[in-house]
Structure formats: C-alpha cells, structure tokens
Design a protein around this motif. Structure first.
Motif, PDB file in Angstrom:
ATOM      1  N   ILE A   1       0.976  -1.021   0.072  1.00 16.67           N
ATOM      2  CA  ILE A   1      -0.017  -0.033   0.073  1.00 16.67           C
ATOM      3  C   ILE A   1       0.710   1.184  -0.166  1.00 16.67           C
ATOM      4  CG2 ILE A   1      -1.695   1.368   1.412  1.00 16.67           C
ATOM      5  CD1 ILE A   1      -2.600  -1.354   2.421  1.00 16.67           C
ATOM      6  N   ARG A   2       1.883   1.314   1.001  1.00 18.28           N
ATOM      7  CA  ARG A   2       2.594   2.473   1.078  1.00 18.28           C
ATOM      8  C   ARG A   2       3.327   2.780  -0.377  1.00 18.28           C
ATOM      9  NH1 ARG A   2       8.047   3.691   4.944  1.00 18.28           N
ATOM     10  NH2 ARG A   2       8.460   5.834   3.827  1.00 18.28           N
ATOM     11  N   THR A   3       4.107   1.616  -0.922  1.00 17.47           N
ATOM     12  CA  THR A   3       4.532   1.679  -2.416  1.00 17.47           C
ATOM     13  C   THR A   3       3.732   2.387  -3.320  1.00 17.47           C
ATOM     14  OG1 THR A   3       6.272  -0.058  -1.921  1.00 17.47           O
ATOM     15  CG2 THR A   3       5.697   0.717  -4.272  1.00 17.47           C
ATOM     16  N   ALA A   4       2.352   1.909  -3.394  1.00 16.39           N
ATOM     17  CA  ALA A   4       1.382   2.237  -4.165  1.00 16.39           C
ATOM     18  C   ALA A   4       1.083   4.075  -4.090  1.00 16.39           C
ATOM     19  CB  ALA A   4       0.053   1.876  -4.226  1.00 16.39           C
ATOM     20  N   VAL A   5       1.063   4.380  -2.825  1.00  9.23           N
ATOM     21  CA  VAL A   5       0.932   5.694  -2.468  1.00  9.23           C
ATOM     22  C   VAL A   5       2.000   6.957  -2.766  1.00  9.23           C
ATOM     23  CG1 VAL A   5       0.336   7.376  -0.560  1.00  9.23           C
ATOM     24  CG2 VAL A   5      -0.834   5.349  -0.782  1.00  9.23           C
ATOM     25  N   GLU A   6       3.271   6.253  -2.361  1.00  6.46           N
ATOM     26  CA  GLU A   6       4.467   6.840  -2.499  1.00  6.46           C
ATOM     27  C   GLU A   6       4.995   7.088  -3.930  1.00  6.46           C
ATOM     28  OE1 GLU A   6       7.362   7.983   0.271  1.00  6.46           O
ATOM     29  OE2 GLU A   6       6.909   6.462   1.615  1.00  6.46           O
TER      30      GLU A   6
ATOM     31  N   ALA B   1       5.207  15.212  -7.212  1.00 12.23           N
ATOM     32  CA  ALA B   1       6.171  16.200  -6.727  1.00 12.23           C
ATOM     33  C   ALA B   1       7.320  16.527  -7.796  1.00 12.23           C
ATOM     34  CB  ALA B   1       6.725  15.506  -5.478  1.00 12.23           C
ATOM     35  N   CYS B   2       7.562  15.573  -8.737  1.00  8.68           N
ATOM     36  CA  CYS B   2       8.337  16.109  -9.781  1.00  8.68           C
ATOM     37  C   CYS B   2       7.863  17.142 -10.603  1.00  8.68           C
ATOM     38  CB  CYS B   2       8.598  14.743 -10.622  1.00  8.68           C
ATOM     39  SG  CYS B   2       9.967  13.678  -9.879  1.00  8.68           S
ATOM     40  N   ALA B   3       6.359  17.135 -10.669  1.00 10.84           N
ATOM     41  CA  ALA B   3       5.702  18.016 -11.608  1.00 10.84           C
ATOM     42  C   ALA B   3       5.669  19.358 -10.736  1.00 10.84           C
ATOM     43  CB  ALA B   3       4.460  17.545 -12.096  1.00 10.84           C
ATOM     44  N   SER B   4       5.580  19.391  -9.380  1.00  7.71           N
ATOM     45  CA  SER B   4       4.861  20.462  -8.616  1.00  7.71           C
ATOM     46  C   SER B   4       5.882  21.251  -7.697  1.00  7.71           C
ATOM     47  CB  SER B   4       3.720  20.238  -8.139  1.00  7.71           C
ATOM     48  OG  SER B   4       3.810  19.342  -7.101  1.00  7.71           O
ATOM     49  N   ILE B   5       7.235  20.451  -7.503  1.00  5.80           N
ATOM     50  CA  ILE B   5       8.110  20.923  -6.390  1.00  5.80           C
ATOM     51  C   ILE B   5       8.460  22.295  -6.656  1.00  5.80           C
ATOM     52  CG2 ILE B   5      10.069  20.091  -7.642  1.00  5.80           C
ATOM     53  CD1 ILE B   5      11.249  18.922  -4.645  1.00  5.80           C
ATOM     54  N   ALA B   6       8.413  23.013  -5.539  1.00  2.00           N
ATOM     55  CA  ALA B   6       8.618  24.504  -5.635  1.00  2.00           C
ATOM     56  C   ALA B   6      10.052  24.833  -4.604  1.00  2.00           C
ATOM     57  CB  ALA B   6       7.622  25.471  -4.826  1.00  2.00           C
ATOM     58  N   SER B   7      10.534  25.982  -5.000  1.00  2.00           N
ATOM     59  CA  SER B   7      11.971  26.206  -4.184  1.00  2.00           C
ATOM     60  C   SER B   7      11.883  26.063  -2.754  1.00  2.00           C
ATOM     61  CB  SER B   7      12.584  27.718  -4.549  1.00  2.00           C
ATOM     62  OG  SER B   7      11.359  28.628  -4.116  1.00  2.00           O
TER      63      SER B   7
ATOM     64  N   CYS C   1       5.275  14.694   0.026  1.00  2.00           N
ATOM     65  CA  CYS C   1       3.718  14.727   0.185  1.00  2.00           C
ATOM     66  C   CYS C   1       3.407  16.319  -0.211  1.00  2.00           C
ATOM     67  CB  CYS C   1       3.154  14.063   1.276  1.00  2.00           C
ATOM     68  SG  CYS C   1       3.249  12.287   1.570  1.00  2.00           S
ATOM     69  N   ASN C   2       3.917  17.130   0.843  1.00  2.00           N
ATOM     70  CA  ASN C   2       3.788  18.558   0.785  1.00  2.00           C
ATOM     71  C   ASN C   2       4.100  19.186  -0.491  1.00  2.00           C
ATOM     72  OD1 ASN C   2       2.565  18.261   3.302  1.00  2.00           O
ATOM     73  ND2 ASN C   2       4.573  19.257   4.399  1.00  2.00           N
ATOM     74  N   ALA C   3       5.122  18.794  -1.179  1.00  2.00           N
ATOM     75  CA  ALA C   3       5.639  19.235  -2.304  1.00  2.00           C
ATOM     76  C   ALA C   3       4.798  18.797  -3.349  1.00  2.00           C
ATOM     77  CB  ALA C   3       7.130  18.733  -2.575  1.00  2.00           C
ATOM     78  N   ALA C   4       4.143  17.787  -3.170  1.00  2.00           N
ATOM     79  CA  ALA C   4       3.199  17.136  -4.390  1.00  2.00           C
ATOM     80  C   ALA C   4       1.886  17.782  -4.115  1.00  2.00           C
ATOM     81  CB  ALA C   4       3.260  15.554  -4.313  1.00  2.00           C
ATOM     82  N   GLY C   5       1.398  18.499  -3.173  1.00  2.00           N
ATOM     83  CA  GLY C   5       0.407  19.041  -2.870  1.00  2.00           C
ATOM     84  C   GLY C   5      -0.582  17.905  -2.438  1.00  2.00           C
ATOM     85  N   CYS C   6      -0.110  16.709  -1.789  1.00  2.00           N
ATOM     86  CA  CYS C   6      -1.032  15.726  -1.224  1.00  2.00           C
ATOM     87  C   CYS C   6      -0.818  15.486   0.058  1.00  2.00           C
ATOM     88  CB  CYS C   6      -0.622  14.337  -2.148  1.00  2.00           C
ATOM     89  SG  CYS C   6      -0.747  14.454  -3.705  1.00  2.00           S
ATOM     90  N   GLY C   7      -0.633  16.530   0.945  1.00  2.00           N
ATOM     91  CA  GLY C   7      -0.602  16.529   2.151  1.00  2.00           C
ATOM     92  C   GLY C   7      -1.423  15.379   3.046  1.00  2.00           C
TER      93      GLY C   7
END
Length: 229
Positions: free
Chosen positions: A91-96, A103-109, A146-152
C-alpha cells in the motif's frame, strides 16, 4: 475521577489518546517487546487514570495489530506479522510512487529548501547514532515530499502503513550503517525530485521501500521469538 483525568475536564477520549500514543511509541521502540503481557490495571495505575481510557487505547492498538486481546486470557503485545508488513509495504509503495510523480511536476523552491534542511538534520543525527530521533526526521522527509506534491493528506496513509514497519526497523537498523543507507536513499530521491526526473524518482522510491526484505531477514535472524510463526 483521578487528578489527571480532572485535568482533561472529563474529555475521556483525549486521555485515551494520550495513553494510546504513549503505548504505541513504547511498542514501536520496543520498550514493550513483542509477546509481552500488558495489563489494563497496571497501565491505568502508571498513567493515574481509570481503566476506561486505557480500555479505549487498548482497543485502538488492537485495531492496528499492536495488541492481541483475547477474552479470559492475558492481553499481549502482538508479535510481528510478516504478511502484515508486506501488505503495508504494498500500500505504501502505491501511494509513494504516485506522490513522487506529482512532486516531480510541482516541487517549488521552498519545498527544496525544507527537504534540504531535513537532510542536514538527518546527517547530524546519524553521526550521533540516535535511531529514535532519526526515525522522526525520516517521517518528516516523506511528509515534506507529500507537501511538495500537494498531497498532504496522503501522508496519513503512509503514516498508518509505516507504523507496522517501525518495530522491524527498530530491531534491524539501530546502527550507523543502517541509518546511512536510509540517508543515502533520501539524498538520491531528493536529487531526482529537484531534477524533476520522474522515472528516476519512482525507481528510487521502489528501491528504497524494497530494502524492507533485507530488514526482515536481518531482524528474524537475531530476534526470531519476536515474530509470529
């Protein structure tokens, strides 16, 4: 009503939360070892509360497979279940993996700065050999992704499944070499995220979580009595 319960103004669930979180920590850190007997009466006395909040905490710990409660028999800390561990890892692998893609698409400075600071803290703790502290910053590292992905909220799922693995890690990784492996994985994941290299980030996440197989083998070699048959 005891003094401690009065402090919570009869918010029994809040007191139950206190007992639950402390016992959960004691089980994860092996202050309460797998198979150990645990008594409502003794825990109530230790916390200075009635048995009701303790009973509620025990029920919650049973739901996450940390306690084995059987009528007319002693309650025990549940031994480690390898099938449960592997189900949690799936389950964790599927989520992460999905979190890493986003995160690769949305990570900010500011996300990069937070992750970088976390890695500095990991390295500092690793040098001092404090595994319990290292586990805490490990949690934070994955939460920051998760925060960087917008998926807190996804971190709640990760946290639930990770708790099943934490006792295992406490058994097998309490040394500098074990922490160094985790740190190196985290550093490479961070670099892939910063480069927005989705394929590499996913590969590294899978590799990082696959280390669990070696952790299981190492833990069972030295602590076979802690595992279910």
């Amino acid at each position: 009503m005891t003094l401690l319960e009065a402090k919570f103004h009869d918010k029994r669930l809040t007191m139950a939360d206190e007992v639950f979180h402390q016992l959960r920590t004691d089980i994860i850190t092996l202050r309460l070892i797998p198979g150990a007997k645990i008594s409502e009466v003794e825990i109530a006395k230790k916390f200075g509360v009635s048995r009701q909040p303790v009973r509620e905490a025990f029920a919650r710990l049973s739901e996450i497979n940390f306690l084995l409660i059987r009528p007319q028999m002693a309650t025990r800390v549940r031994k480690i279940s390898i099938p449960d561990i592997k189900d949690s890892r799936f389950i964790r692998t599927a989520v992460e993996v999905e979190v890493a893609r986003r995160a690769c698409a949305s990570i900010a400075s500011h996300d990069k700065d937070a992750l970088s600071e976390n890695l500095i803290e990991q390295r500092h703790i690793m040098k001092h050999g404090d595994f319990n502290q290292f586990q805490e910053v490990d949690y934070t590292f994955h939460q920051l992704i998760c925060n960087a992905a917008g998926c807190g909220p996804a971190f709640r799922s990760i946290e639930e499944t990770k708790s099943q693995v934490d006792r295992l890690c406490t058994l097998a990784l309490q040394d500098i070499a074990g922490m160094a492996e985790i740190y190196d994985d985290h550093l490479q994941i961070f670099e892939a995220l910063c480069a927005r290299d989705e394929e590499e980030a996913v590969r590294l996440i899978r590799f990082h979580l696959a280390r669990l197989d070696d952790t299981i083998a190492k833990a069972r070699e030295y602590h076979r009595d802690y595992f279910e048959d």
